[in-house]
Design a protein around this motif. Structure first.
Motif, mmCIF file in Angstrom:
data_model
loop_
_atom_site.group_PDB
_atom_site.id
_atom_site.type_symbol
_atom_site.label_atom_id
_atom_site.label_comp_id
_atom_site.label_asym_id
_atom_site.label_seq_id
_atom_site.Cartn_x
_atom_site.Cartn_y
_atom_site.Cartn_z
ATOM 1 N N LYS A 165 1.071 -1.228 -0.023
ATOM 2 C CA LYS A 165 0.015 0.078 -0.084
ATOM 3 C C LYS A 165 0.816 1.095 -0.001
ATOM 4 C CE LYS A 165 -4.445 -0.891 0.704
ATOM 5 N NZ LYS A 165 -5.372 -0.751 -0.486
ATOM 6 N N LYS A 166 2.133 1.182 0.642
ATOM 7 C CA LYS A 166 2.876 2.316 0.604
ATOM 8 C C LYS A 166 3.828 2.695 -0.458
ATOM 9 C CE LYS A 166 3.260 2.057 5.654
ATOM 10 N NZ LYS A 166 3.869 1.008 6.490
ATOM 11 N N LEU A 167 3.518 1.923 -1.611
ATOM 12 C CA LEU A 167 4.501 1.956 -2.711
ATOM 13 C C LEU A 167 3.801 3.232 -3.702
ATOM 14 C CD1 LEU A 167 5.239 -1.803 -3.533
ATOM 15 C CD2 LEU A 167 6.731 -0.363 -2.325
ATOM 16 N N ASN A 168 4.932 3.935 -4.291
ATOM 17 C CA ASN A 168 4.316 4.778 -5.259
ATOM 18 C C ASN A 168 5.067 4.768 -6.550
ATOM 19 O OD1 ASN A 168 2.613 6.465 -3.070
ATOM 20 N ND2 ASN A 168 4.590 6.704 -2.268
ATOM 21 N N GLY A 169 4.596 5.325 -7.642
ATOM 22 C CA GLY A 169 5.336 5.499 -8.779
ATOM 23 C C GLY A 169 4.765 4.567 -10.013
ATOM 24 N N ALA A 170 5.535 4.828 -11.087
ATOM 25 C CA ALA A 170 5.157 4.133 -12.222
ATOM 26 C C ALA A 170 5.524 2.730 -12.271
ATOM 27 C CB ALA A 170 5.479 4.525 -13.643
ATOM 28 N N ASP A 171 6.532 2.485 -11.458
ATOM 29 C CA ASP A 171 7.220 1.121 -11.391
ATOM 30 C C ASP A 171 6.868 0.427 -10.068
ATOM 31 O OD1 ASP A 171 8.377 2.653 -9.540
ATOM 32 O OD2 ASP A 171 10.511 1.980 -9.591
ATOM 33 N N VAL A 172 5.546 0.409 -9.502
ATOM 34 C CA VAL A 172 5.200 -0.295 -8.396
ATOM 35 C C VAL A 172 5.345 -1.832 -8.827
ATOM 36 C CG1 VAL A 172 3.934 1.422 -7.261
ATOM 37 C CG2 VAL A 172 2.812 0.077 -9.039
ATOM 38 N N SER A 173 5.012 -2.154 -9.858
ATOM 39 C CA SER A 173 4.934 -3.430 -10.081
ATOM 40 C C SER A 173 6.408 -4.110 -9.987
ATOM 41 C CB SER A 173 4.391 -3.555 -11.628
ATOM 42 O OG SER A 173 4.814 -5.115 -11.992
ATOM 43 N N LEU A 174 7.581 -3.353 -10.499
ATOM 44 C CA LEU A 174 8.928 -3.765 -10.258
ATOM 45 C C LEU A 174 9.285 -3.898 -8.777
ATOM 46 C CD1 LEU A 174 10.882 -4.165 -12.406
ATOM 47 C CD2 LEU A 174 11.885 -1.844 -12.199
ATOM 48 N N GLN A 175 8.730 -2.796 -8.141
ATOM 49 C CA GLN A 175 9.054 -2.817 -6.766
ATOM 50 C C GLN A 175 8.532 -4.167 -6.173
ATOM 51 O OE1 GLN A 175 8.381 1.286 -4.728
ATOM 52 N NE2 GLN A 175 8.036 2.055 -6.641
ATOM 53 N N THR A 176 7.320 -4.421 -6.432
ATOM 54 C CA THR A 176 6.590 -5.517 -5.469
ATOM 55 C C THR A 176 7.566 -7.003 -5.955
ATOM 56 O OG1 THR A 176 5.121 -6.052 -7.643
ATOM 57 C CG2 THR A 176 4.302 -4.765 -5.344
ATOM 58 N N GLU A 177 7.942 -6.841 -7.042
ATOM 59 C CA GLU A 177 8.681 -8.134 -7.480
ATOM 60 C C GLU A 177 9.999 -8.357 -6.739
ATOM 61 O OE1 GLU A 177 7.887 -10.705 -8.996
ATOM 62 O OE2 GLU A 177 5.909 -9.884 -9.608
ATOM 63 N N LYS A 178 10.508 -6.946 -6.686
ATOM 64 C CA LYS A 178 11.919 -6.756 -6.004
ATOM 65 C C LYS A 178 11.557 -7.012 -4.341
ATOM 66 C CE LYS A 178 15.176 -3.668 -7.762
ATOM 67 N NZ LYS A 178 15.633 -2.174 -7.856
ATOM 68 N N GLY A 179 10.473 -6.615 -3.814
ATOM 69 C CA GLY A 179 10.228 -6.707 -2.278
ATOM 70 C C GLY A 179 9.730 -7.954 -1.851
ATOM 71 N N LYS A 180 9.229 -8.881 -2.715
ATOM 72 C CA LYS A 180 8.401 -10.024 -2.287
ATOM 73 C C LYS A 180 9.305 -10.913 -1.410
ATOM 74 C CE LYS A 180 8.467 -12.756 -6.184
ATOM 75 N NZ LYS A 180 7.711 -13.358 -7.371
ATOM 76 N N ASN A 181 10.616 -11.087 -1.758
ATOM 77 C CA ASN A 181 11.332 -11.826 -0.983
ATOM 78 C C ASN A 181 11.419 -11.786 0.574
ATOM 79 O OD1 ASN A 181 12.102 -12.894 -3.437
ATOM 80 N ND2 ASN A 181 14.210 -11.810 -3.509
ATOM 81 N N HIS A 182 10.887 -10.664 1.013
ATOM 82 C CA HIS A 182 10.549 -10.484 2.568
ATOM 83 C C HIS A 182 9.459 -10.976 3.080
ATOM 84 C CE1 HIS A 182 14.277 -7.569 2.490
ATOM 85 N NE2 HIS A 182 13.403 -6.942 1.469
ATOM 86 N N PHE A 183 8.593 -11.639 2.155
ATOM 87 C CA PHE A 183 7.345 -12.005 2.568
ATOM 88 C C PHE A 183 7.031 -13.582 2.382
ATOM 89 C CE2 PHE A 183 6.696 -7.349 1.596
ATOM 90 C CZ PHE A 183 6.646 -7.115 3.014
#
Ligand SMILES: NC(=O)c1ccc[n+]([C@@H]2O[C@H](COP(=O)([O-])OP(=O)(O)OC[C@H]3O[C@@H](n4cnc5c(N)ncnc54)[C@H](O)[C@@H]3O)[C@@H](O)[C@H]2O)c1
Ligand SMILES: O=C(O)CC[C@@H](O)C(=O)O
Length: 391
Positions: free
Chosen positions: A109-127
């Motif tokens: 929910k806290k992610l912003n920007g046109a590349d949120v999809s990229l950010q989710t792919e990068k961050g998902k390892n924490h979950f």
């Protein structure tokens, strides 16, 4: 007219069961019956006008049964009415305990920007989570809820082990043969990765899970209590979480201490709170009350015997009395004095309480009043009631 007093949110489908030509709802201070959910009747006085209390739901630890018995008040519940709702919530809570659903959603929910999809792919390892499949779940209590949780978790690929020394024949039949039973509580606790409790709160079940039982669990086990506050000792469970003996405690029953702990997930007593369960419970409770008020027949009572006799005569006398020898003899001797011919009769007992129904031809109001006065003179008789057919 009979008045029904309701407490808590009762689904309107339930109150609609009472036809307006025979019943009023919440109109007098002398109701014939109460229709309730979790209202604490230990703190709510109910007078002698109250013939019956129906609990739309299962747990009856909110009703003083000893007082109800001495008042001649029949208490009903609605077995199984919300069991599916609890089962579905247990499945959800098991998943929430193993997959970081809340924290990953909050992060995303806290992610912003046109590349949120990229950010989710990068961050998902924490979950990363774990799976339920292949883990062992111990189910304490194999009644309406427990037997359904057993089937659902077996379908998720979990190894299921159950414990219920008092299981009813009906529930035993419903339970699949491939659900193994623990020989005692210790065996269940020692073998389980998850333990879920589905038993009533009674004096005997108070603190069933306390320090000794928590110590028997596997290190890192997860405990679920969707039954009642008081079955799990609160201080003991907080200690077990603090020492990381158990990893999480998920419950519908809370205190500030439990809610605030970082390793708990607390829901606000919503196990049975679905539209479907609330309608089921309200309709079942209303139908049970109507049956009792209109025929004297008793089903699903938690303090009285089950009694059903076809109402073929014009008049029925019901008597609630203590369960002592020769009551039927004493009652029928008095009826004989009034020349009353008995068409049909039934007598059943449960622990200290007994219930007798006698069918006869019509008796005038005057004669019945005299008869009632004489019957109530018997010191073991608690309540005498007349029911006229189709009234
Ligand atoms: N969270 C909620 O909203 C919610 C909803 C429904 C029920 N409940 C609670 O869950 C309880 C169980 O509901 P249910 O519909 O399955 O009731 P149920 O009467 O069908 O089953 C209870 C089972 O527990 C067993 N049991 C009793 N004491 C036991 C013990 N010490 N060890 C092992 N087994 C034991 C009984 O033999 C019975 O089979 C209710 O009494 C109620 O307190 C909570
Ligand atoms: O009335 C409710 O919402 C809770 C019901 C539930 O705890 C039960 O015992 O059936």
């Amino acid at each position: 007219m009979l008045d029904i007093k309701t407490y808590n949110m009762i689904a309107p489908e339930g109150t609609a069961e009472f036809p307006a030509d025979k019943y009023t709802i919440n109109e007098t201070d002398k109701p014939a019956a109460l229709l309730i959910r979790s209202q604490d009747m230990h703190k709510t006085r109910f007078g002698t006008s109250v013939l019956a209390i129906a609990r739309a739901g299962v747990g009856v630890n909110n009703i003083p049964l000893v007082e109800a018995n001495s008042n001649g008040t029949v208490v009903f519940n609605t077995p199984g009415s919300n069991a599916n709702a609890v089962k579905e919530l247990i499945v959800a809570m098991l998943i929430l305990a193993t997959r970081p659903v809340f924290s990953s959603v909050q992060w995303a929910k806290k992610l912003n920007g046109a590349d949120v999809s990229l950010q989710t792919e990068k961050g998902k390892n924490h979950f990363a989570g774990t799976e339920l499949q292949g883990k062992t779940i111990g189910i304490i209590g194999l009644g309406s809820v427990g037997s359904r949780v057993a089937r659902a978790t077996a379908d998720l690929g979990m190894h299921v082990i159950g414990y219920d020394p008092y299981i009813s024949v009906e529930h035993a039949w419903r339970l699949s043969n491939d659900i193994p039973r623990a020989k005692d509580l210790s065996e269940l606790l020692q073998k389980s990765d998850y333990v879920t409790i589905h038993i009533p709160y009674t004096e005997g079940n108070k603190d069933l899970i306390s320090s000794k039982e928590l110590a028997e669990l596997k290190d890192g086990a997860i405990l679920l209590n969707y039954s009642r506050w008081g079955i799990v000792n609160e201080n003991a469970v907080i200690d077990a979480l603090d020492s990381h003996k158990i990893a999480q405690y998920l419950t519908d029953f809370s205190s500030e201490k439990v809610i605030k702990h970082e390793s708990t997930i607390v829901t606000p007593h919503i196990g049975g709170t679905t539209l479907e369960a609330e309608i089921n419970g309200a309709i079942m409770a209303a139908q049970t009350l109507k049956k009792y008020l209109e025929t004297g027949n008793i089903v699903n009572s938690v303090n009285f015997p089950a009694v059903e006799m076809p109402f073929d005569s014009n008049f029925r006398i019901t008597l609630i009395h203590q369960n002592v020898p020769n009551m039927v003899g004493r009652i029928t001797t008095i009826l004989a004095k009034y020349d009353i011919n008995i068409d049909n009769m039934i007598n059943r007992s449960r622990e200290q309480i007994a219930y007798t129904m006698i069918d006869t031809d019509n008796i005038s109001e005057k004669t019945f009043n005299k008869l009632k006065n004489e019957l109530i003179e018997i010191s073991e008789v608690i309540r005498v009631r007349e029911i006229r057919k189709n009234k």
